[in-house]
Design a protein around this motif. Structure first.
Motif, PDB file in Angstrom:
ATOM      1  N   LEU A 151      42.907 -99.420 -26.752  1.00  0.00           N
ATOM      2  CA  LEU A 151      44.209 -98.775 -26.834  1.00  0.00           C
ATOM      3  C   LEU A 151      45.060 -99.473 -27.886  1.00  0.00           C
ATOM      4  O   LEU A 151      45.145-100.703 -27.899  1.00  0.00           O
ATOM      5  CB  LEU A 151      44.915 -98.811 -25.480  1.00  0.00           C
ATOM      6  CG  LEU A 151      46.283 -98.115 -25.359  1.00  0.00           C
ATOM      7  CD1 LEU A 151      46.475 -97.572 -23.953  1.00  0.00           C
ATOM      8  CD2 LEU A 151      47.432 -99.083 -25.673  1.00  0.00           C
ATOM      9  N   VAL A 152      45.673 -98.691 -28.752  1.00  0.00           N
ATOM     10  CA  VAL A 152      46.631 -99.209 -29.727  1.00  0.00           C
ATOM     11  C   VAL A 152      47.995 -98.619 -29.378  1.00  0.00           C
ATOM     12  O   VAL A 152      48.158 -97.395 -29.308  1.00  0.00           O
ATOM     13  CB  VAL A 152      46.243 -98.842 -31.169  1.00  0.00           C
ATOM     14  CG1 VAL A 152      47.280 -99.379 -32.148  1.00  0.00           C
ATOM     15  CG2 VAL A 152      44.860 -99.381 -31.510  1.00  0.00           C
ATOM     16  N   LYS A 153      48.979 -99.498 -29.142  1.00  0.00           N
ATOM     17  CA  LYS A 153      50.307 -99.052 -28.742  1.00  0.00           C
ATOM     18  C   LYS A 153      51.345 -99.525 -29.754  1.00  0.00           C
ATOM     19  O   LYS A 153      51.334-100.680 -30.174  1.00  0.00           O
ATOM     20  CB  LYS A 153      50.666 -99.588 -27.354  1.00  0.00           C
ATOM     21  CG  LYS A 153      52.006 -99.085 -26.825  1.00  0.00           C
ATOM     22  CD  LYS A 153      52.346 -99.687 -25.467  1.00  0.00           C
ATOM     23  CE  LYS A 153      53.704 -99.184 -24.972  1.00  0.00           C
ATOM     24  NZ  LYS A 153      54.121 -99.852 -23.726  1.00  0.00           N
ATOM     25  N   THR A 154      52.240 -98.613 -30.126  1.00  0.00           N
ATOM     26  CA  THR A 154      53.327 -98.921 -31.049  1.00  0.00           C
ATOM     27  C   THR A 154      54.653 -98.540 -30.401  1.00  0.00           C
ATOM     28  O   THR A 154      54.780 -97.448 -29.826  1.00  0.00           O
ATOM     29  CB  THR A 154      53.169 -98.149 -32.371  1.00  0.00           C
ATOM     30  OG1 THR A 154      51.900 -98.456 -32.949  1.00  0.00           O
ATOM     31  CG2 THR A 154      54.269 -98.536 -33.353  1.00  0.00           C
ATOM     32  N   ASP A 155      55.630 -99.434 -30.466  1.00  0.00           N
ATOM     33  CA  ASP A 155      56.965 -99.177 -29.920  1.00  0.00           C
ATOM     34  C   ASP A 155      57.987 -99.176 -31.043  1.00  0.00           C
ATOM     35  O   ASP A 155      58.009-100.089 -31.877  1.00  0.00           O
ATOM     36  CB  ASP A 155      57.343-100.263 -28.910  1.00  0.00           C
ATOM     37  CG  ASP A 155      56.480-100.235 -27.665  1.00  0.00           C
ATOM     38  OD1 ASP A 155      56.648 -99.319 -26.864  1.00  0.00           O
ATOM     39  OD2 ASP A 155      55.647-101.147 -27.501  1.00  0.00           O
TER      40      ASP A 155
ATOM     41  N   ASP B 127      60.468-105.011 -33.292  1.00  0.00           N
ATOM     42  CA  ASP B 127      59.078-105.284 -33.630  1.00  0.00           C
ATOM     43  C   ASP B 127      58.299-103.982 -33.499  1.00  0.00           C
ATOM     44  O   ASP B 127      58.056-103.497 -32.391  1.00  0.00           O
ATOM     45  CB  ASP B 127      58.501-106.354 -32.701  1.00  0.00           C
ATOM     46  CG  ASP B 127      57.049-106.684 -33.035  1.00  0.00           C
ATOM     47  OD1 ASP B 127      56.542-106.178 -34.060  1.00  0.00           O
ATOM     48  OD2 ASP B 127      56.421-107.424 -32.257  1.00  0.00           O
ATOM     49  N   THR B 128      57.929-103.396 -34.627  1.00  0.00           N
ATOM     50  CA  THR B 128      57.217-102.113 -34.608  1.00  0.00           C
ATOM     51  C   THR B 128      55.737-102.273 -34.926  1.00  0.00           C
ATOM     52  O   THR B 128      55.050-101.280 -35.160  1.00  0.00           O
ATOM     53  CB  THR B 128      57.849-101.132 -35.611  1.00  0.00           C
ATOM     54  OG1 THR B 128      57.771-101.699 -36.936  1.00  0.00           O
ATOM     55  CG2 THR B 128      59.303-100.856 -35.271  1.00  0.00           C
ATOM     56  N   SER B 129      55.246-103.506 -34.946  1.00  0.00           N
ATOM     57  CA  SER B 129      53.830-103.721 -35.255  1.00  0.00           C
ATOM     58  C   SER B 129      52.960-103.224 -34.112  1.00  0.00           C
ATOM     59  O   SER B 129      53.268-103.438 -32.938  1.00  0.00           O
ATOM     60  CB  SER B 129      53.562-105.205 -35.504  1.00  0.00           C
ATOM     61  OG  SER B 129      53.922-105.975 -34.368  1.00  0.00           O
ATOM     62  N   PRO B 130      51.854-102.532 -34.431  1.00  0.00           N
ATOM     63  CA  PRO B 130      50.954-102.040 -33.374  1.00  0.00           C
ATOM     64  C   PRO B 130      50.332-103.191 -32.594  1.00  0.00           C
ATOM     65  O   PRO B 130      50.058-104.256 -33.150  1.00  0.00           O
ATOM     66  CB  PRO B 130      49.885-101.262 -34.158  1.00  0.00           C
ATOM     67  CG  PRO B 130      50.489-101.003 -35.502  1.00  0.00           C
ATOM     68  CD  PRO B 130      51.399-102.158 -35.771  1.00  0.00           C
TER      69      PRO B 130
END
Length: 318
Positions: A136-140, A167-170
């Motif tokens: 799973l890769v999650k980005t906020d 912090d928008t890094s995946p």
């Protein structure tokens, strides 16, 4: 103003900001140490073949199924075993549906009507939470605006803290047996809703669509209406499908006190891609806080009014 008093106000401002950062779904891991987790027993999956209503809905209490609630007017969605496929289709049972050839993937049954679409999404999320092995890769992405703040003397610092803390890094998780070895986090702790099974009432959804995809799956789009969350009550449906505030995990200083907070959510959206096996391969949660107010104290009182939005994007490979 003395340096000591200024620092006290600044610390409390941070505490109040923490409340809203968590309510918009980001920063929990930055605020507290990763707590040891107990794997939560997930609710039993539900069928998505609910027949559309032909009569006017009647008020009825939500029916609890293994901790998961999905209501459809006065009719509870039936329960099936977690070992059964999400959607069943017997070849030849429906003359309008052709059996796929061996060279094509078996198509999932695309849900129709709001009740079926809501149930299909809830089932797919809980199926993902019960899956042991996947990546799973999650980005906020978080946007927060302070509308009012008292004392005004710390407003510029609070704005700067917000600007510097995004912090928008995946973030990538490789789950094995339901746990990511690198972080120690469980699937249930990373996939919203946090540490619980998904639950959503049909009545909370203002619109729902399902569109077939070329690979035999379908895409879902849900829009939720207006709900409020306070210190003493959750927003019942937003907390059942998205990442919202949890005062138990804020890790506040012992001498800090949050006296009140109220968050209004409206027009939240969920997009999800389901493959032919009923598995989520991608989803996006967009949570909008149209208004958020809070007050607290740590030697001195602080009040705050904010608004903002948070987008969580998930990409899943099996």
């Amino acid at each position: 103003m003395t340096t000591k008093k200024f620092k006290q106000i600044l610390i409390l401002s941070l505490v109040v900001l923490v409340v809203f950062y968590i309510c918009l779904g980001i920063g929990v891991a930055k605020i507290k140490k990763h707590r040891s987790e107990t794997q939560t027993t997930l609710p039993t999956l539900m069928t998505s073949d609910v027949q559309p209503r032909t009569t006017a809905p009647q008020e009825a209490p939500a029916v609890t199924i293994g901790g998961n609630q999905v209501t459809s007017g006065s009719q509870a969605i039936p329960q099936v075993s977690t070992t059964a496929p999400l959607v069943t289709q017997t070849p030849g049972a429906d003359p309008a549906v052709s059996t796929p050839s061996a060279s094509q993937p078996a198509a999932a049954s695309v849900p129709t009507g709001k009740a079926q679409i809501v149930a299909a999404y809830v089932n797919a999320v809980n199926k993902l939470k019960a899956t042991g092995d996947f990546t799973l890769v999650k980005t906020d992405v978080l946007n927060v605006v302070i509308d009012e703040m008292s004392p005004a003397s710390v407003r510029s610092m609070a704005d700067k803290m917000i600007a510097n803390s995004k912090d928008t890094s995946p973030k990538t998780y490789h789950f094995t047996g339901g746990s990511d070895p690198a972080s120690g986090a469980s699937v249930n702790h990373i996939v919203a809703p946090i540490d619980r099974g998904a639950a959503l009432s049909e009545s909370a959804v203002t619109s729902a669509t399902a569109t077939p995809t070329a690979d035999g799956g379908y895409q879902l789009h849900l829009t939720l209406g207006r709900e409020q969350q306070t210190m003493n009550s959750n927003a019942p449906n937003y907390s059942g499908v998205m990442e919202v505030i949890n005062t138990d995990t804020m890790g506040l200083p012992s001498n800090a006190k949050i006296d009140e907070f109220t968050v209004t959510y409206d027009d939240g959206t969920i997009d999800a891609t389901i493959d032919s096996q009923g598995r989520i391969t991608a989803m996006q949660h967009h949570l909008t806080a149209t208004d958020a107010t809070g007050s607290g104290s740590m030697m001195v009182p602080v009040t705050l009014r904010m608004h903002g939005d948070h987008t969580a994007t998930y990409t899943i490979t099996y």
